[in-house]
Design an enzyme around this catalytic site. Structure first.
Site, short mmCIF file in Angstrom:
data_model
loop_
_atom_site.label_atom_id
_atom_site.label_comp_id
_atom_site.label_asym_id
_atom_site.label_seq_id
_atom_site.Cartn_x
_atom_site.Cartn_y
_atom_site.Cartn_z
N GLY A 15 0.83 -1.21 0.00
CA GLY A 15 0.00 0.00 0.00
C GLY A 15 0.86 1.25 0.00
O GLY A 15 1.78 1.37 0.80
N ARG A 76 1.23 -5.32 -5.19
CA ARG A 76 1.33 -6.46 -4.27
C ARG A 76 1.68 -7.64 -5.17
O ARG A 76 1.03 -7.86 -6.18
CB ARG A 76 -0.01 -6.67 -3.55
CG ARG A 76 -0.45 -5.45 -2.73
CD ARG A 76 -1.51 -5.78 -1.74
NE ARG A 76 -2.12 -4.59 -1.16
CZ ARG A 76 -1.65 -3.94 -0.09
NH1 ARG A 76 -0.54 -4.36 0.50
NH2 ARG A 76 -2.27 -2.89 0.39
N ASP A 107 5.03 -4.72 6.26
CA ASP A 107 5.59 -6.02 6.64
C ASP A 107 5.74 -6.97 5.45
O ASP A 107 6.72 -7.70 5.36
CB ASP A 107 4.78 -6.66 7.78
CG ASP A 107 3.39 -7.08 7.35
OD1 ASP A 107 2.75 -6.32 6.62
OD2 ASP A 107 2.94 -8.18 7.75
N THR A 130 3.94 2.79 5.59
CA THR A 130 2.57 2.27 5.58
C THR A 130 1.73 3.17 6.47
O THR A 130 2.19 3.57 7.55
CB THR A 130 2.48 0.82 6.08
OG1 THR A 130 1.10 0.54 6.41
CG2 THR A 130 3.32 0.54 7.31
N ASP A 132 -0.60 2.27 8.21
CA ASP A 132 -1.12 1.51 9.36
C ASP A 132 -0.30 1.66 10.65
O ASP A 132 -0.80 1.37 11.73
CB ASP A 132 -1.19 0.01 9.01
CG ASP A 132 -2.30 -0.30 8.02
OD1 ASP A 132 -3.06 0.63 7.68
OD2 ASP A 132 -2.41 -1.46 7.59
N ASP A 134 1.94 -0.22 11.81
CA ASP A 134 1.92 -1.50 12.53
C ASP A 134 3.25 -2.25 12.46
O ASP A 134 3.27 -3.47 12.42
CB ASP A 134 0.78 -2.39 11.98
CG ASP A 134 0.92 -2.63 10.49
OD1 ASP A 134 1.75 -1.95 9.84
OD2 ASP A 134 0.20 -3.49 9.95
N ARG A 176 -5.69 -2.70 8.57
CA ARG A 176 -6.10 -4.08 8.30
C ARG A 176 -6.08 -4.93 9.56
O ARG A 176 -7.04 -5.61 9.87
CB ARG A 176 -5.17 -4.67 7.24
CG ARG A 176 -5.73 -5.86 6.57
CD ARG A 176 -4.78 -6.40 5.53
NE ARG A 176 -3.60 -5.57 5.35
CZ ARG A 176 -2.98 -5.43 4.20
NH1 ARG A 176 -3.44 -6.02 3.14
NH2 ARG A 176 -1.89 -4.70 4.11
O1 F6P Z 1 -1.53 -1.62 4.25
C1 F6P Z 1 -2.12 -0.40 4.17
C2 F6P Z 1 -3.58 -0.52 3.80
O2 F6P Z 1 -3.98 0.78 3.44
C3 F6P Z 1 -4.46 -1.13 4.88
O3 F6P Z 1 -4.85 -0.21 5.87
C4 F6P Z 1 -5.63 -1.60 4.04
O4 F6P Z 1 -6.31 -2.66 4.68
C5 F6P Z 1 -4.97 -2.07 2.79
O5 F6P Z 1 -3.77 -1.35 2.66
C6 F6P Z 1 -5.80 -1.90 1.54
O6 F6P Z 1 -5.10 -2.44 0.48
P1 F6P Z 1 -5.52 -2.32 -1.05
O7 F6P Z 1 -5.22 -0.93 -1.48
O8 F6P Z 1 -4.70 -3.33 -1.74
O9 F6P Z 1 -6.99 -2.58 -1.10
#
Ligand code: F6P
Length: 326
Positions: A15, A76, A107, A130, A132, A134, A176
């Site tokens: 992300g 990803r 991560d 990120t 998050d 986390d 997440r």
């Molecule tokens: O990892 C960061 C994040 O923004 C999370 O908070 C969220 O769950 C996820 O990515 C969403 O991912 P995507 O953009 O692939 O839907």
């Protein structure tokens, strides 16, 4: 052990987060400063597998410090879970003559870098990016501060309409598997309750608390919910509470809005400091580590610890919310 690097790569993966561009800028400029060649790798590990390289100079990163997203783009990449995919990535780096690589992400990004580092003699170092927040090994990750402020701006607006209509709003924020955004936004936005993955809550107790607050004269409420909470789906929570208390409830999912926008000064400075520390860490033998800032000091943490160790939730938030939302 120290190793002489000649040419390093930089990629962003997972992300995107506001401030990644400020990080790329710092990494490129610091590499040039130390006489290293520097190559941008497009579209994260997917681009790496396909050999999507772009030679960078100090000018390649002009005028990007204020931009959200990532100029390198991101992805990803499921192929990183397979030996064949990783072998292609290593071959691509070798063919390009890259002997060190800075990866910016969360991560998943660090897990892939750890394995690639173990399966080759290429030096990998991580920069935590990120929204998050986390990751262990840094007080804050790049993008978290901007995402919190973006979500907070939205909550302030929602409060206007919530009070105009006497409604309960359930505002879902990202995270997440973690409640860091929700906690920060909930506290700063004056929420009546915060629901996060780390703490399971009792919906009956939530209803009772809201009922009590109505008795005290409250006419509207905002509950901040982290998307990955383990209590219930946000829509179901809102329905349940609405029916139980016979009030109108609404859900607002802030979603990817939180990932966009110009980075805050906090994120630009964090990314700049971490970008420099990543390149200098690589030069000084810190391969296999992620760089971070703890108590305003640069630290290097082995990749594995960044996802194995968990930052704890500050329980002051939970003690303060009932007092502040009286
Ligand atoms: O990892 C960061 C994040 O923004 C999370 O908070 C969220 O769950 C996820 O990515 C969403 O991912 P995507 O953009 O692939 O839907």
């Amino acid at each position: 052990m120290k190793k002489q690097f000649k040419k390093i790569g930089v990629l962003t993966s997972g992300g995107d987060a506001p401030g990644m561009n400020a990080g790329i800028r710092a990494i490129v400029r610091c590499a040039v400063f130390h006489g290293l060649e520097i190559v941008g790798i497009r579209r994260g590990y997917s681009g790496l597998i396909n050999g999507e390289f772009q030679k960078f100079s100090r000018r390649s990163v002009a005028n990007i410090i204020q931009r959200g997203g990532t100029i390198l783009e991101t992805s990803r990449c499921p192929e990183m879970h397979e030996g064949a995919g990783r072998a292609k990535a290593i071959e691509a780096l070798k063919n390009e003559g890259i002997d060190g690589c800075v990866v910016i992400g969360g991560d998943g990004t660090f897990r892939a870098a750890e394995v690639l580092g173990n399966e080759s003699d290429i030096g990998f170092i991580g920069v935590p990016g990120t929204i998050d927040n986390d990751l262990w090994g840094t007080d804050f990750t790049i993008g978290f501060n901007t995402a919190v402020n973006t979500a907070l701006d939205a909550i302030d607006r929602i409060r206007d309409t919530a009070s105009a209509f006497e409604r309960i709003f359930f505002v879902e924020v990202m995270g997440r598997n973690s409640g860091f955004i929700a906690l920060e936004v909930g506290m700063a936005g004056g929420a009546e309750q915060i629901i996060i993955p780390e703490v399971k809550i009792d919906l009956e107790e939530l209803c009772q608390n809201l009922k009590d607050s109505f008795k005290r004269g409250k006419r509207s409420s905002i509950i901040v919910v982290a998307e990955g909470n383990h209590t219930e789906d946000t829509i179901n929570i809102a329905k349940y509470v609405g029916l139980r208390l016979k009030v109108e409830s609404r859900v607002c999912t802030l979603g990817h809005i939180q990932r966009g926008g110009s980075p805050s000064s906090t994120d630009r400075i964090l990314a700049s400091n971490l970008g420099i520390a990543a390149v200098e860490g690589l030069i000084n033998g810190k391969k296999g580590h992620a760089v971070g800032e703890v108590n305003s000091k640069i630290v290097y943490t082995p990749f594995k610890e960044t996802w194995e160790k968990k930052k704890s939730i500050d329980d002051r938030y939970f003690k303060s919310i009932p007092i502040l939302s009286l």
